[in-house]
Design an enzyme around this catalytic site. Structure first.
Site, PDB file in Angstrom:
ATOM      1  CB  ALA A   1      49.414  97.485  31.078  1.00  0.00           C
ATOM      2  CG  ASP A   2      46.081  93.437  32.708  1.00  0.00           C
ATOM      3  OD1 ASP A   2      47.097  93.052  32.106  1.00  0.00           O
ATOM      4  OD2 ASP A   2      45.814  93.084  33.868  1.00  0.00           O
ATOM      5  CB  ILE A   3      42.143  98.206  30.140  1.00  0.00           C
ATOM      6  CG1 ILE A   3      41.536  97.749  31.479  1.00  0.00           C
ATOM      7  CG2 ILE A   3      41.095  98.880  29.273  1.00  0.00           C
ATOM      8  CD1 ILE A   3      41.125  98.888  32.392  1.00  0.00           C
TER       9      ILE A   3
END
Length: 394
Positions: free
Chosen positions: A167-169
């Site tokens: 999700a961060d990436i």
């Protein structure tokens, strides 16, 4: 070679991965990215091992092509220095909890008084609005809430998160894209804007075919391990030694697969002619394929199937992935000099005929460039006592 963002300055107040990695991409494209942290630092990612010569390898992966300055934004002096930097900058990126910057008197409404053209990107777990807006959000929580974990893992196992902070990436890509879009729009209108990015919004939007299937047919995808909900054969298979991934994603590729495996009759078998047929008889087909694959080693099968133009790849360890010839040939790993010594970084994947993406700065230590930046941008000849940097007072 002039980089596309060579005349853009970014103040990066963010921490952990999503926003810092987005800022890093802007730095790769030539922007002057300045990390702004309080004395002593605020990025918990520096505390996460493993370490090389005292530096977190996690921190290193999201912070190349940046300079670092320390300012105490809770002090009058630090706030004023920051506002002066805002006047000379184009973008501010932060990922504090919703409302934090407003409490500091440094939210978008305040910053645009000093610089009406400023582009302000706020990255949070759940966004600036809605019932969850004030809550902190971490990648695994977002993976859980988005439905991603429910469709990941073995059919008889528990919901499983992806092995990287996906999700961060994914959000980091939207950080860079949304800012470049805002810069382009400012070129046309002369106006800055506020960007509200939510990890949950991004991850839900990334559910793609799984979400589309539910929204349009009511189909709820299930955990299928390394198989596919809609396509077969499209999964990991065991060979005589190591597993390989085969993706025969259409009827033509399936016939190529059948021919390459020495069983062209599969391609005309009524059970397997179309993807719908194959899904109905998936267990039978998988059993036939597994029996044949067990007769040769993975390297042989990768060669045979690649020659037949069937998408295939060995299931690599991270060591094998980084040391494979394709990655080395395309310079996917680079060595840069850092205050802690030589370090290895993943290189930017951006490769353009008219763009030279390179690492100009190693990931900075806390406050490494404070004096340099204050003198360069604000003309400070006498360094004030109120700004403390690691190993020096400025």
């Amino acid at each position: 070679m002039i980089q596309p963002l060579h005349d853009i300055r970014v103040l990066d107040l963010s921490r952990v991965y999503a926003a810092p990695a987005g800022a890093m991409t802007l730095g790769d494209l030539g922007a002057d990215v300045i990390r702004v942290e309080p004395p002593g630092g605020s990025d918990s990612m520096r505390e996460w091992g493993p370490f090389i010569n005292g530096e977190s390898t996690y921190y290193l992966c999201a912070n190349r092509n940046k300079r670092s300055i320390t300012l105490d934004l809770k002090s009058v002096e630090g706030k004023e220095q920051f506002l002066k930097l805002v006047e000379k900058s184009d973008v501010v990126i932060e990922n504090f909890k919703t409302g934090t910057m407003k409490r500091l008197g440094l939210d978008y409404e305040e910053l645009k008084k000093r610089n009406p053209k400023i582009i302000y990107c706020a990255v949070t777990g759940f966004g600036q609005t809605g019932p969850l807006g004030a809550l902190p959000g971490f990648d695994p929580v977002v993976q859980a809430m988005s439905g991603l974990m429910d469709v990941t893992g073995q059919p008889d196992g528990e919901p499983t998160k992806v092995g990287i902070p996906i999700a961060d990436i994914i959000t980091s890509g939207y950080v860079a894209l949304s800012i470049v879009a805002a810069i382009r729009q400012r070129d046309m209108t002369g106006e800055g804007q506020f960007i509200d990015l939510s990890l949950l919004d991004v991850q839900v939007a990334s559910m793609a075919n799984v979400a589309s299937a539910y929204l349009n047919t009511g189909m709820i995808s299930e955990r299928k391990g390394n198989q596919h909900n809609n396509v077969t054969p499209y999964q990991v298979f065991q060979t005589g030694d190591y597993p390989i991934m085969i993706c025969a994603g259409n009827d033509g590729l399936f016939r190529k697969l059948a021919d390459a495996m020495g069983h062209p009759e599969w391609g005309v078998d009524n059970r397997f002619v179309t993807n719908n047929d194959r899904k109905q008889h998936e267990g039978e087909l998988v059993g036939l394929i597994e029996a044949v694959l067990a007769t040769k080693l993975s390297e042989e099968w990768v060669t045979i199937l690649s020659d037949a133009k069937v998408p295939v790849g060995r299931v690599n360890t991270i060591q094998q992935a980084l040391e494979q010839e394709q990655i080395m040939d395309r310079e996917g790993v680079e060595i840069v000099e850092h205050p802690a010594g030589s370090i290895k970084l993943l290189a930017s994947p951006l490769k353009h005929s008219g763009l030279n993406v390179k690492t100009r700065y190693a990931p900075p230590t806390i406050g490494q460039h404070t004096e340099e930046i204050l003198e360069e941008l604000l003309g400070n000849k006498e360094i004030e006592d109120s700004f403390t940097v690691k190993n020096k007072v400025i």
